[in-house]
Enzyme design. Structure first.
Site, PDB file in Angstrom:
ATOM      1  N   GLU A 249       5.937  49.867  47.472  1.00 35.29           N
ATOM      2  CA  GLU A 249       7.371  49.878  47.729  1.00 35.29           C
ATOM      3  C   GLU A 249       8.011  51.107  47.104  1.00 35.29           C
ATOM      4  OE1 GLU A 249       8.009  45.053  47.796  1.00 35.29           O
ATOM      5  OE2 GLU A 249       8.092  46.090  45.904  1.00 35.29           O
TER       6      GLU A 249
ATOM      7  N   SER B 125       7.858  58.904  34.903  1.00 33.11           N
ATOM      8  CA  SER B 125       7.872  57.844  33.896  1.00 33.11           C
ATOM      9  C   SER B 125       6.446  57.390  33.618  1.00 33.11           C
ATOM     10  CB  SER B 125       8.697  56.675  34.435  1.00 33.11           C
ATOM     11  OG  SER B 125       8.602  55.576  33.552  1.00 33.11           O
TER      12      SER B 125
ATOM     13  N   GLY C 191       2.590  51.680  39.926  1.00 34.87           N
ATOM     14  CA  GLY C 191       1.520  52.538  39.418  1.00 34.87           C
ATOM     15  C   GLY C 191       1.936  53.374  38.225  1.00 34.87           C
ATOM     16  N   GLU C 192       0.924  53.914  37.554  1.00 36.32           N
ATOM     17  CA  GLU C 192       1.126  54.812  36.417  1.00 36.32           C
ATOM     18  C   GLU C 192       0.862  56.235  36.924  1.00 36.32           C
ATOM     19  OE1 GLU C 192       1.907  55.215  32.938  1.00 36.32           O
ATOM     20  OE2 GLU C 192       1.414  57.216  33.640  1.00 36.32           O
TER      21      GLU C 192
ATOM     22  N   CYS D 134      13.036  55.988  43.899  1.00 38.74           N
ATOM     23  CA  CYS D 134      12.018  55.572  42.939  1.00 38.74           C
ATOM     24  C   CYS D 134      10.723  55.409  43.733  1.00 38.74           C
ATOM     25  CB  CYS D 134      12.466  54.263  42.300  1.00 38.74           C
ATOM     26  SG  CYS D 134      11.293  53.580  41.151  1.00 38.74           S
TER      27      CYS D 134
ATOM     28  N   CYS E 260      -1.795  48.704  39.809  1.00 39.62           N
ATOM     29  CA  CYS E 260      -1.832  49.505  38.572  1.00 39.62           C
ATOM     30  C   CYS E 260      -2.926  48.968  37.671  1.00 39.62           C
ATOM     31  CB  CYS E 260      -0.479  49.412  37.863  1.00 39.62           C
ATOM     32  SG  CYS E 260      -0.362  50.494  36.421  1.00 39.62           S
TER      33      CYS E 260
ATOM     34  N   SER F  38       7.820  54.663  28.542  1.00 40.92           N
ATOM     35  CA  SER F  38       8.083  53.234  28.346  1.00 40.92           C
ATOM     36  C   SER F  38       7.541  52.816  26.994  1.00 40.92           C
ATOM     37  CB  SER F  38       7.394  52.425  29.448  1.00 40.92           C
ATOM     38  OG  SER F  38       7.919  52.793  30.690  1.00 40.92           O
ATOM     39  N   LEU F  39       8.433  52.548  26.067  1.00 39.39           N
ATOM     40  CA  LEU F  39       8.028  52.241  24.696  1.00 39.39           C
ATOM     41  C   LEU F  39       8.041  50.726  24.457  1.00 39.39           C
ATOM     42  CD1 LEU F  39       7.254  54.501  22.854  1.00 39.39           C
ATOM     43  CD2 LEU F  39       9.551  54.499  21.912  1.00 39.39           C
ATOM     44  N   HIS F  40       9.195  50.134  24.609  1.00 42.31           N
ATOM     45  CA  HIS F  40       9.408  48.674  24.590  1.00 42.31           C
ATOM     46  C   HIS F  40       9.234  47.986  23.233  1.00 42.31           C
ATOM     47  CE1 HIS F  40       9.708  49.253  28.810  1.00 42.31           C
ATOM     48  NE2 HIS F  40       8.429  49.273  29.062  1.00 42.31           N
TER      49      HIS F  40
ATOM     50  N   CYS G 259       5.114  42.962  34.041  1.00 41.49           N
ATOM     51  CA  CYS G 259       5.315  43.748  35.257  1.00 41.49           C
ATOM     52  C   CYS G 259       4.557  43.125  36.426  1.00 41.49           C
ATOM     53  CB  CYS G 259       4.832  45.171  34.982  1.00 41.49           C
ATOM     54  SG  CYS G 259       4.719  46.189  36.451  1.00 41.49           S
TER      55      CYS G 259
ATOM     56  N   CYS H  51       0.485  45.804  32.125  1.00 41.05           N
ATOM     57  CA  CYS H  51       1.616  45.378  31.278  1.00 41.05           C
ATOM     58  C   CYS H  51       1.999  43.952  31.692  1.00 41.05           C
ATOM     59  CB  CYS H  51       2.810  46.314  31.452  1.00 41.05           C
ATOM     60  SG  CYS H  51       2.402  48.034  31.113  1.00 41.05           S
TER      61      CYS H  51
ATOM     62  N   CYS I 206      13.489  47.136  37.916  1.00 42.50           N
ATOM     63  CA  CYS I 206      12.326  47.523  37.115  1.00 42.50           C
ATOM     64  C   CYS I 206      11.387  46.350  36.883  1.00 42.50           C
ATOM     65  CB  CYS I 206      12.791  48.033  35.758  1.00 42.50           C
ATOM     66  SG  CYS I 206      13.292  49.722  35.828  1.00 42.50           S
TER      67      CYS I 206
ATOM     68  N   HIS J 181      13.973  41.421  33.835  1.00 42.35           N
ATOM     69  CA  HIS J 181      14.181  40.532  34.975  1.00 42.35           C
ATOM     70  C   HIS J 181      13.069  39.509  34.974  1.00 42.35           C
ATOM     71  CE1 HIS J 181      17.203  43.290  36.290  1.00 42.35           C
ATOM     72  NE2 HIS J 181      16.353  44.268  36.047  1.00 42.35           N
TER      73      HIS J 181
HETATM   74 FE1  SF4 Z   1       1.664  49.772  35.526  1.00 39.23          FE
HETATM   75 FE2  SF4 Z   1       4.121  50.594  34.889  1.00 39.23          FE
HETATM   76 FE3  SF4 Z   1       3.687  48.047  35.578  1.00 39.23          FE
HETATM   77 FE4  SF4 Z   1       2.751  48.939  33.240  1.00 39.23          FE
HETATM   78  S1  SF4 Z   1       4.915  48.773  33.829  1.00 39.23           S
HETATM   79  S2  SF4 Z   1       1.629  47.686  34.711  1.00 39.23           S
HETATM   80  S3  SF4 Z   1       2.221  51.049  33.774  1.00 39.23           S
HETATM   81  S4  SF4 Z   1       3.438  49.823  36.899  1.00 39.23           S
END
Ligand code: SF4
Length: 336
Positions: free
Chosen positions: A92, A189, A157-158, A105, A112, A211-213, A119, A116, A330, A287
């Site tokens: 998407e 990102s 994806g990363e 975006c 991925c 992305s630290l979090h 996600c 995480c 996100c 979310h």
């Molecule tokens: Fe992959 Fe980004 Fe989702 Fe982490 S937040 S699983 S890096 S898409």
């Protein structure tokens, strides 16, 4: 055998394609113009190339342009597109309007590998890397293609896990023969994939978002397995070696989870970690996704967190959430 795609090729590669199709060398420049400036969706639209030449090109190559499989619009104007990629996978892209801005975006992988926990993309596992044409097609094939002003590699994806392809897409986006966008309009990102991050910082002038979090490694690893391989402190130390006082900016994404990463202790550790770096922190509302125990932090706690960072010299804002009603915000992209 699938045909080679023209989308994503640079002028030298397009010249070689033109010559292979029996066209003169200058047709390479014409192809770049049709692909990246006029953004045509078929060979037939390339009217300054002879009919026979177009037929030969179509015999040898495909454009790499394909219509989205579908789209859905949010009540806030955000629009989500679905594309077929990597054989049978889906990704998407999200177009976010904001005043005069139109930000896309984009996705760089089907699924991925990073896993995480918060996600939806991460939950799917990895199904393949997009090729350059599949990334650029997300720009070319949407209704707003010619209106786009900015882009973020923040979809599925990363991007640093598909480094060479993403860099090739960025080359097309920024080259004078391509989209001719300023690198200032592009943000990549990442969750901090180290060897590639150094290359990105050395080779690319686009912005960076990390992305630290959570500033505590032992807590971050609970949600982000990548922490085991690439420690966030090492990531921030690396970033501190680069200059962000000029045009290139770095920001840190911090999704707020109620009771996990949102108290004073976290704010203070984050302040210590980022001290001395010209940067911004974006707080993101979490979310809710199925089968995940955490909720988003309450508004008051997010504001207190933001204010604590701001009063300690770190620019921090709460990012407006967009497209939540169409699962486009996100962490919600699942390619469905
Ligand atoms: Fe992959 Fe980004 Fe989702 Fe982490 S937040 S699983 S890096 S898409």
């Amino acid at each position: 055998m699938p045909k080679e795609k023209l989308l994503g090729k640079n002028p030298d590669e397009l010249k070689a394609a033109a010559l292979a199709a029996g066209l003169p060398a200058f047709a390479g420049k014409q192809l770049a113009q049709w692909l990246y400036v006029r953004r045509v969706r078929s060979f037939d639209e390339m009217t300054n190339i002879s009919k026979a030449g177009r037929a030969k090109l179509a015999e040898l190559y495909e454009l790499g342009v394909s219509a989205p499989l579908g789209s859905i619009s949010s009540s806030d104007g955000t629009k989500k597109y679905l594309f077929g990629v990597c054989g049978s996978s889906r990704v998407e892209s999200v177009m976010i309007p904001d005043g005069e801005r139109r930000t896309l975006c984009v996705s760089s992988q089907a699924g991925c590998k990073m896993g995480c926990r918060f996600c939806m993309t991460g939950r799917q596992g990895w199904h393949g890397n997009l090729d350059v044409a599949e990334i650029l097609n997300q720009y070319i094939s949407i209704d707003e293609s010619l209106e786009l002003t900015n882009t973020v590699f923040m979809g599925m994806g990363e991007p640093l896990d598909n480094y060479d392809v993403v860099m090739k897409a960025i080359e097309v986006l920024t080259a004078p023969w391509g989209f001719a966008w300023s690198p200032k309009r592009i943000t990549l990102s990442t969750i901090g994939v180290m060897p590639a991050l150094r290359r990105y910082l050395d080779d690319c002038r686009c912005h960076l978002a990390v992305s630290l979090h959570n500033p505590f490694p032992e807590e971050r690893v609970e949600m982000m397995p990548v922490q085991k391989a690439f420690d966030e402190k090492a990531v921030v130390d690396l970033i501190k070696q680069y200059d962000f006082t000029g045009q290139r900016r770095v920001s840190f994404e911090y999704t707020m989870f109620d009771g996990w990463n949102d108290d004073k202790r976290h704010a203070d550790a984050l302040i210590r970690m980022l001290r001395g770096l010209e940067c911004r922190v974006n707080l993101i509302r979490f979310h809710k996704i199925p089968d995940f125990p955490y909720e988003c932090s309450p508004q008051g706690r997010m504001e207190a967190f933001r204010d604590r960072l701001n009063s300690n010299g770190i620019t921090c804002t709460i990012r407006a959430s967009r497209g939540e009603d169409i699962l486009a915000a996100c962490g919600m992209l699942a390619g469905k």
